[in-house]
Design a protein around this motif. Sequence first.
Motif, PDB file in Angstrom:
ATOM      1  N   SER A 160       0.830  -1.208   0.000  1.00  0.00           N
ATOM      2  CA  SER A 160       0.000   0.000   0.000  1.00  0.00           C
ATOM      3  C   SER A 160       0.862   1.253   0.000  1.00  0.00           C
ATOM      4  CB  SER A 160      -0.928   0.004   1.216  1.00  0.00           C
ATOM      5  OG  SER A 160      -1.804  -1.101   1.184  1.00  0.00           O
ATOM      6  N   LEU A 161       1.939   1.226   0.785  1.00  0.00           N
ATOM      7  CA  LEU A 161       2.819   2.385   0.873  1.00  0.00           C
ATOM      8  C   LEU A 161       3.582   2.611  -0.433  1.00  0.00           C
ATOM      9  CD1 LEU A 161       4.107   1.905   4.506  1.00  0.00           C
ATOM     10  CD2 LEU A 161       2.915   3.918   3.644  1.00  0.00           C
ATOM     11  N   VAL A 162       3.955   1.542  -1.112  1.00  0.00           N
ATOM     12  CA  VAL A 162       4.620   1.691  -2.411  1.00  0.00           C
ATOM     13  C   VAL A 162       3.705   2.432  -3.387  1.00  0.00           C
ATOM     14  CG1 VAL A 162       5.385   0.434  -4.467  1.00  0.00           C
ATOM     15  CG2 VAL A 162       6.198  -0.256  -2.212  1.00  0.00           C
ATOM     16  N   ILE A 163       2.436   2.064  -3.404  1.00  0.00           N
ATOM     17  CA  ILE A 163       1.471   2.716  -4.290  1.00  0.00           C
ATOM     18  C   ILE A 163       1.304   4.188  -3.920  1.00  0.00           C
ATOM     19  CG2 ILE A 163      -0.951   2.746  -5.018  1.00  0.00           C
ATOM     20  CD1 ILE A 163      -0.964  -0.308  -4.556  1.00  0.00           C
ATOM     21  N   ILE A 164       1.172   4.476  -2.615  1.00  0.00           N
ATOM     22  CA  ILE A 164       0.997   5.854  -2.153  1.00  0.00           C
ATOM     23  C   ILE A 164       2.227   6.699  -2.481  1.00  0.00           C
ATOM     24  CG2 ILE A 164       0.780   7.304  -0.094  1.00  0.00           C
ATOM     25  CD1 ILE A 164      -0.909   5.033   1.134  1.00  0.00           C
ATOM     26  N   LEU A 165       3.418   6.161  -2.205  1.00  0.00           N
ATOM     27  CA  LEU A 165       4.652   6.904  -2.448  1.00  0.00           C
ATOM     28  C   LEU A 165       4.866   7.176  -3.942  1.00  0.00           C
ATOM     29  CD1 LEU A 165       6.967   5.018   0.072  1.00  0.00           C
ATOM     30  CD2 LEU A 165       6.251   7.404   0.239  1.00  0.00           C
ATOM     31  N   ALA A 166       4.581   6.188  -4.769  1.00  0.00           N
ATOM     32  CA  ALA A 166       4.741   6.377  -6.213  1.00  0.00           C
ATOM     33  C   ALA A 166       3.768   7.428  -6.735  1.00  0.00           C
ATOM     34  CB  ALA A 166       4.540   5.051  -6.943  1.00  0.00           C
ATOM     35  N   ALA A 167       2.524   7.385  -6.248  1.00  0.00           N
ATOM     36  CA  ALA A 167       1.517   8.357  -6.691  1.00  0.00           C
ATOM     37  C   ALA A 167       1.876   9.765  -6.230  1.00  0.00           C
ATOM     38  CB  ALA A 167       0.137   7.960  -6.159  1.00  0.00           C
ATOM     39  N   PHE A 168       2.324   9.899  -4.972  1.00  0.00           N
ATOM     40  CA  PHE A 168       2.687  11.224  -4.456  1.00  0.00           C
ATOM     41  C   PHE A 168       3.902  11.780  -5.195  1.00  0.00           C
ATOM     42  CE2 PHE A 168       4.656  14.205  -1.492  1.00  0.00           C
ATOM     43  CZ  PHE A 168       3.556  14.967  -1.113  1.00  0.00           C
ATOM     44  N   SER A 169       4.903  10.921  -5.448  1.00  0.00           N
ATOM     45  CA  SER A 169       6.089  11.361  -6.190  1.00  0.00           C
ATOM     46  C   SER A 169       5.718  11.802  -7.597  1.00  0.00           C
ATOM     47  CB  SER A 169       7.113  10.224  -6.251  1.00  0.00           C
ATOM     48  OG  SER A 169       7.549   9.855  -4.956  1.00  0.00           O
ATOM     49  N   LEU A 170       4.758  11.126  -8.202  1.00  0.00           N
ATOM     50  CA  LEU A 170       4.267  11.514  -9.529  1.00  0.00           C
ATOM     51  C   LEU A 170       3.705  12.930  -9.507  1.00  0.00           C
ATOM     52  CD1 LEU A 170       3.216  11.036 -12.440  1.00  0.00           C
ATOM     53  CD2 LEU A 170       1.230   9.907 -11.424  1.00  0.00           C
ATOM     54  N   LEU A 171       2.907  13.238  -8.492  1.00  0.00           N
ATOM     55  CA  LEU A 171       2.310  14.573  -8.389  1.00  0.00           C
ATOM     56  C   LEU A 171       3.377  15.643  -8.181  1.00  0.00           C
ATOM     57  CD1 LEU A 171      -0.814  13.781  -6.155  1.00  0.00           C
ATOM     58  CD2 LEU A 171      -0.773  14.221  -8.627  1.00  0.00           C
ATOM     59  N   VAL A 172       4.306  15.391  -7.255  1.00  0.00           N
ATOM     60  CA  VAL A 172       5.335  16.380  -6.938  1.00  0.00           C
ATOM     61  C   VAL A 172       6.256  16.614  -8.134  1.00  0.00           C
ATOM     62  CG1 VAL A 172       7.302  16.905  -5.437  1.00  0.00           C
ATOM     63  CG2 VAL A 172       5.253  15.849  -4.482  1.00  0.00           C
ATOM     64  N   SER A 173       6.561  15.557  -8.882  1.00  0.00           N
ATOM     65  CA  SER A 173       7.471  15.698 -10.020  1.00  0.00           C
ATOM     66  C   SER A 173       6.943  16.668 -11.064  1.00  0.00           C
ATOM     67  CB  SER A 173       7.725  14.327 -10.663  1.00  0.00           C
ATOM     68  OG  SER A 173       6.554  13.825 -11.276  1.00  0.00           O
ATOM     69  N   ASN A 174       5.622  16.836 -11.117  1.00  0.00           N
ATOM     70  CA  ASN A 174       5.043  17.724 -12.123  1.00  0.00           C
ATOM     71  C   ASN A 174       5.114  19.196 -11.721  1.00  0.00           C
ATOM     72  OD1 ASN A 174       3.445  16.292 -14.578  1.00  0.00           O
ATOM     73  ND2 ASN A 174       3.581  14.917 -12.820  1.00  0.00           N
ATOM     74  N   LEU A 175       5.716  19.496 -10.555  1.00  0.00           N
ATOM     75  CA  LEU A 175       6.010  20.884 -10.206  1.00  0.00           C
ATOM     76  C   LEU A 175       7.144  21.424 -11.068  1.00  0.00           C
ATOM     77  CD1 LEU A 175       5.870  20.742  -6.294  1.00  0.00           C
ATOM     78  CD2 LEU A 175       4.157  21.706  -7.839  1.00  0.00           C
ATOM     79  N   GLY A 176       8.000  20.536 -11.565  1.00  0.00           N
ATOM     80  CA  GLY A 176       9.123  20.957 -12.398  1.00  0.00           C
ATOM     81  C   GLY A 176      10.431  20.971 -11.625  1.00  0.00           C
TER      82      GLY A 176
END
Length: 437
Positions: free
Chosen positions: A315-331
């Motif tokens: 569950s944490l792998v999924i949450i961490l990957a999703a959150f990192s995806l969002l943050v990465s789009n800040l540039g």
Amino acid sequence: MTSLKSQDVLALGFMTFALFVGAGNIIFPPIVGLQAGPHVWLAALGFLITAVGLPVITLVALAKVGGAMDALSTPIGRAAGVVLGVVCYLAVGPLFATPRTATVSFEVGLAPLTGESPLALFIYSLVYFAIVLGVSLYPGRLLDTVGRVLGPMKILALLILGGTAFVLTPGGVGSATAAYQAAPFSQGFINGYLTMDTLGALVFGIVIVNAIRSRGVTSPQLITRYAIIAGLIAGVGLALVYISLFRLGAGSHSIAEGATNGAAVLHAYVQHTFGGLGSGFLAVLISLACLVTAVGLTCACAEYFSRLVPLSYRSLVIILAAFSLLVSNLGLTKLIQISVPVLTAIYPPCIVLIALSFCWGLWHAAARVVGPVMLVATLFGIVDGLKTAGLDGWLPGWLNSLPLAEQGLAWLLPSALMLALASGYDWLRGKPQEVLA
């Protein structure tokens, strides 16, 4: 007693090296080489201390206590250890380092081909973190997927780039910037922070130990030995990569003059050296380097937080990957702007913790010494972080007059002074009463 075969030890070393070599390791040395000019090797020495020496020492320290960061932080108490662990794991995980692997690999490798549009970044990061998620869900296979496949592929690509940097240099060395003319060693030392390798070592320690255990090794002595060997292999590899990239940057003055970041230096060099195929080669190299690091960080963070919160590893792998995806789009630009002051603040206490872990046996009670020294390092690290962020206007003027303050190392001498005072206090107090009883 189960032991590792020679090829498994080598694969473990490749895996450790591959976990470390991410975006920052490739983009920061070239800009240091370019800006340091004739002082490049003095700057490189400072850089190698924080970007190679400290990470290897950290892996050795962690291997001695079983790989877990909470064991290393025992002298400062459980609560403080958890706070330090959470801060480090978040910094090198979903807040900064993991998203940065996606943004750097996109901007350096693919943006020259696709354009820097938000849609292109989103599509790339979506595919990127889908791969990270798929590999991270099976941590027991890391030694096979990373050590035997992705690691050697990354090393081959780096060998091509590094070898070319020594054989084919575009031109002579240019002049140094004002900062590197004034203090090349300390500038290199501080820039070594940006790789996040020491914090990464604190995070990767448990991943490496678990990879050894996944092969059936249970002896603490063997686990420590294999982790140290892996750290040394990774350290040698990192040093060779950095030296070649310093050489690349220093010799790129004629084609990358005025570049403000290592990505621009790399792109200019690869285009000049490899022509039309350069962008494609650089895209593959950066993507491989970043992908492996992102997998290691995601696995380590999920492993750590699964012991703190009532959520499973998957569950944490999924949450961490999703959150990192969002943050990465800040540039990339925003991520670096935010991360540099934070790293400047949290590196000093981490360096102190790692260094003093080898000295526990010298004191009657390690907690009397480690805690106070880390507190001082934290306070002065925060001051350096505020100055880096440009928020030092309200700080007392005397803080700017401290020795090494101009070099961003104001924490060093106060920490050394507190170490002397705390050691003297420990010697006067003697052994704790419960030990004497």
